[in-house]
Enzyme design. Structure first.
Site, PDB file in Angstrom:
ATOM      1  N   GLU A 150       0.823  -1.160  -0.152  1.00 13.22           N
ATOM      2  CA  GLU A 150       0.078  -0.022  -0.120  1.00 13.22           C
ATOM      3  C   GLU A 150       0.793   1.328  -0.014  1.00 13.22           C
ATOM      4  O   GLU A 150       1.857   1.358   0.879  1.00 13.22           O
ATOM      5  CB  GLU A 150      -0.768  -0.075   1.271  1.00 13.22           C
ATOM      6  CG  GLU A 150      -2.096  -0.809   1.019  1.00 13.22           C
ATOM      7  CD  GLU A 150      -2.999  -0.552   2.154  1.00 13.22           C
ATOM      8  OE1 GLU A 150      -4.194  -1.266   2.112  1.00 13.22           O
ATOM      9  OE2 GLU A 150      -2.767   0.078   3.396  1.00 13.22           O
ATOM     10  N   CYS A 151       0.694   2.241  -0.994  1.00 11.55           N
ATOM     11  CA  CYS A 151       1.256   3.639  -1.142  1.00 11.55           C
ATOM     12  C   CYS A 151       2.712   3.323  -0.979  1.00 11.55           C
ATOM     13  O   CYS A 151       3.353   3.196  -2.030  1.00 11.55           O
ATOM     14  CB  CYS A 151       0.653   4.348   0.242  1.00 11.55           C
ATOM     15  SG  CYS A 151       0.921   6.235   0.024  1.00 11.55           S
ATOM     16  N   GLY A 152       3.615   3.549   0.216  1.00  8.05           N
ATOM     17  CA  GLY A 152       4.883   3.411   0.297  1.00  8.05           C
ATOM     18  C   GLY A 152       5.214   2.325   0.017  1.00  8.05           C
ATOM     19  O   GLY A 152       6.398   2.038  -0.576  1.00  8.05           O
ATOM     20  N   LEU A 187       3.807   0.151  -2.206  1.00  8.27           N
ATOM     21  CA  LEU A 187       3.935   0.178  -3.796  1.00  8.27           C
ATOM     22  C   LEU A 187       4.986   1.159  -4.320  1.00  8.27           C
ATOM     23  O   LEU A 187       5.752   0.240  -5.259  1.00  8.27           O
ATOM     24  CB  LEU A 187       2.390   1.079  -4.335  1.00  8.27           C
ATOM     25  CG  LEU A 187       2.584   1.408  -5.438  1.00  8.27           C
ATOM     26  CD1 LEU A 187       2.384   0.411  -6.799  1.00  8.27           C
ATOM     27  CD2 LEU A 187       1.611   2.674  -5.828  1.00  8.27           C
ATOM     28  N   SER A 189      -0.952  -0.888  -4.517  1.00  6.49           N
ATOM     29  CA  SER A 189      -2.226   0.300  -4.920  1.00  6.49           C
ATOM     30  C   SER A 189      -1.808   1.481  -3.829  1.00  6.49           C
ATOM     31  O   SER A 189      -1.342   1.296  -2.868  1.00  6.49           O
ATOM     32  CB  SER A 189      -3.561  -0.212  -4.444  1.00  6.49           C
ATOM     33  OG  SER A 189      -4.420   1.002  -4.403  1.00  6.49           O
TER      34      SER A 189
END
Length: 471
Positions: free
Chosen positions: A338-340, A342, A439
């Site tokens: 997730e986010c970081g 990704l 994501s």
């Protein structure tokens, strides 16, 4: 009962007031359970550092109104005191369709919404640094705007002098509203921030000293005789409900999941980690920054958000781990990023100074930092079957990042929309068939237990396939 700490707007000092209350309560020997309204990760880290207990997020967008009530009722019962820190201004929310926002539908998921759901009194924090008589108009407006909200009293923050305080008190006298705390302008309590908010607790070397100063502030600046009865968690009218997990789902067989947790990756909802454990996962915490290899005998990986761009140089030097992560994913290991997380799986991270740092390289693009902030709740429609969801599934999450990918996936996970309208936000996420969910959208699984269930089932399948190959 418990107490909600709300602000008349963002930046008025809610977090300072909340931490001062928590630190003082803990110094008195009480066990305190804290909660945070909204999707925030960093404020809960500070709560947990002070109290020693994981802070719980209360967010009806990411979960549901029923889950918010269940989560609060479950976790407040084991502690003597309970305290809820709000988000933004008291009535700042989104358009919603919940059961408790009929009067002011634009306040869905606001601090006021949570206070109504939990039937809790509110202490309103007002920044008085540029106010005198006008403080009464602000307080009156907040007290009268929604009769379902009980304002128990005020905390006057950033008061400049005794004369200033006298003017404020004179103005408020006609409202007969208790002043529960007075905080003077503070120069010796500073928590550093950067591009996504406060710097996380793990990066602040002087944090123990800051907490001591917050406890001193809490000891001297609040009307504890009035506050303590409000903070007593055992007075809450909410009844503890059986969790959805314990009543409808049994634990799956054990799998070992490597959870990246260090200064670069530390954005996790505690409820998500709890659900994995309750469903049969053994969580193995490790550091992509410091560890020389992946934990042994794992069947899945979970990379949360954080600040990999801040630690990109250290991450890129840990080449053994970069290669091990890439190999594991190529070999089919179920992985959530997730986010970081990704960003870490991309070929490169390009920082604010345009310096380039090689990363894992499983996602064929670069994550580039820029000044534009992407922020908001999202409704995401799954475009294909993936590690966590089936095609056509609607899920609700939150984005909060200052990076973007230089190339889009040819097989994106989601088509995304703003939560409170049908504005299309485009395609998002990267999916390797079966085993990778990457994501920018942060998910809370509290009201969607099928997501961690599916992840663990895929981890079990990977273990069985790997065992068959080895034999």
């Amino acid at each position: 009962m418990a107490l909600v700490i709300a602000g008349e707007r963002s930046g008025v000092g809610k977090t300072t007031v909340t931490l001062a209350l928590l630190a003082s309560l803990c110094r008195r020997g009480g066990q305190v359970q804290s909660f945070k309204v909204g999707p925030d990760y960093i404020d809960p880290m500070f709560h947990q550092y002070v109290t020693g207990l994981a802070c719980r997020n209360l967010d009806p967008v990411l979960t549901s109104e029923a889950y918010v009530q269940q989560c609060f009722a479950k976790h407040r019962q084991a502690s003597e005191y309970a305290l809820v820190e709000g988000v933004m201004g008291l009535f700042d929310g989104v358009m919603g369709s919940g059961t408790d926002d009929s009067q002011h539908p634009f306040t869905f998921a606001s601090t006021a919404h949570i206070a109504r759901l939990l039937d809790l009194p509110v202490v309103l924090v007002i920044d008085c640094s540029r106010l005198s008589g006008s403080v009464a108009a602000i307080a009156h407006g907040y007290c009268s705007f929604d009769p379902k909200i009980k304002i128990a009293g005020l905390v006057l923050n950033r008061v400049g002098s005794d004369r200033h305080l006298s003017l404020l008190k004179d103005a408020l006298q006609s409202l007969q509203l208790p002043i529960l705390g007075v905080l003077r302008r503070q120069d010796n309590i500073t928590i550093p921030d950067r591009h996504l908010g406060l710097v996380p607790t793990g990066e602040i070397s002087e944090l123990d000293a800051v907490v001591e100063r917050l406890a001193d502030l809490g000891d001297t600046c609040f009307d504890w005789q009035s506050l303590l009865p409000l903070l007593d968690s055992q007075n809450s009218k909410l009844k503890t409900q059986n969790s959805k997990l314990s009543t409808q789902h049994s634990a799956l067989s054990k799998v070992r999941i490597a959870v990246a947790r260090d200064r670069a990756f530390n954005f996790y909802y505690q409820d998500n980690l709890d659900l994995l454990q309750q469903l049969g996962a053994e969580l193995v915490f490790w550091s992509p920054l410091a560890d020389a290899e992946l934990p042994p005998n794992i069947q899945g990986m979970y990379f949360g958000g954080g600040f990999p761009e801040v630690f990109a140089e250290q991450l890129t030097k840990n080449t053994n781990v970069l290669q091990a992560v890439k190999t594991a994913i190529i070999q089919g290991m179920p992985t959530i990023a997730e986010c970081g997380g990704l960003m870490y799986l991309c070929e490169k991270i390009i920082d604010f100074e345009s310096k380039t740092y090689p990363m894992v390289g499983i996602i064929p693009t670069s994550a580039c930092m820029d000044k534009r902030l992407t922020l908001g709740y999202r409704r995401a429609v799954a475009l294909q079957d993936s590690l966590l969801v089936n095609a056509g599934t609607n899920i609700y999450g939150h984005e909060f990042h200052r990076s973007s990918l230089r190339a889009n996936s040819h097989q994106p996970l989601f088509e995304t929309y703003r939560y409170d309208c049908d504005e299309n936000m485009g395609f998002e996420g990267w999916n390797l068939p079966i085993n990778l969910h990457a994501s920018y959208i942060h998910l809370h699984w509290g009201a969607s237990i099928e997501i961690p269930q599916r992840f663990i089932q895929q981890c079990q399948s990977h273990r069985m396939c790997y065992s068959n190959v080895m034999t």
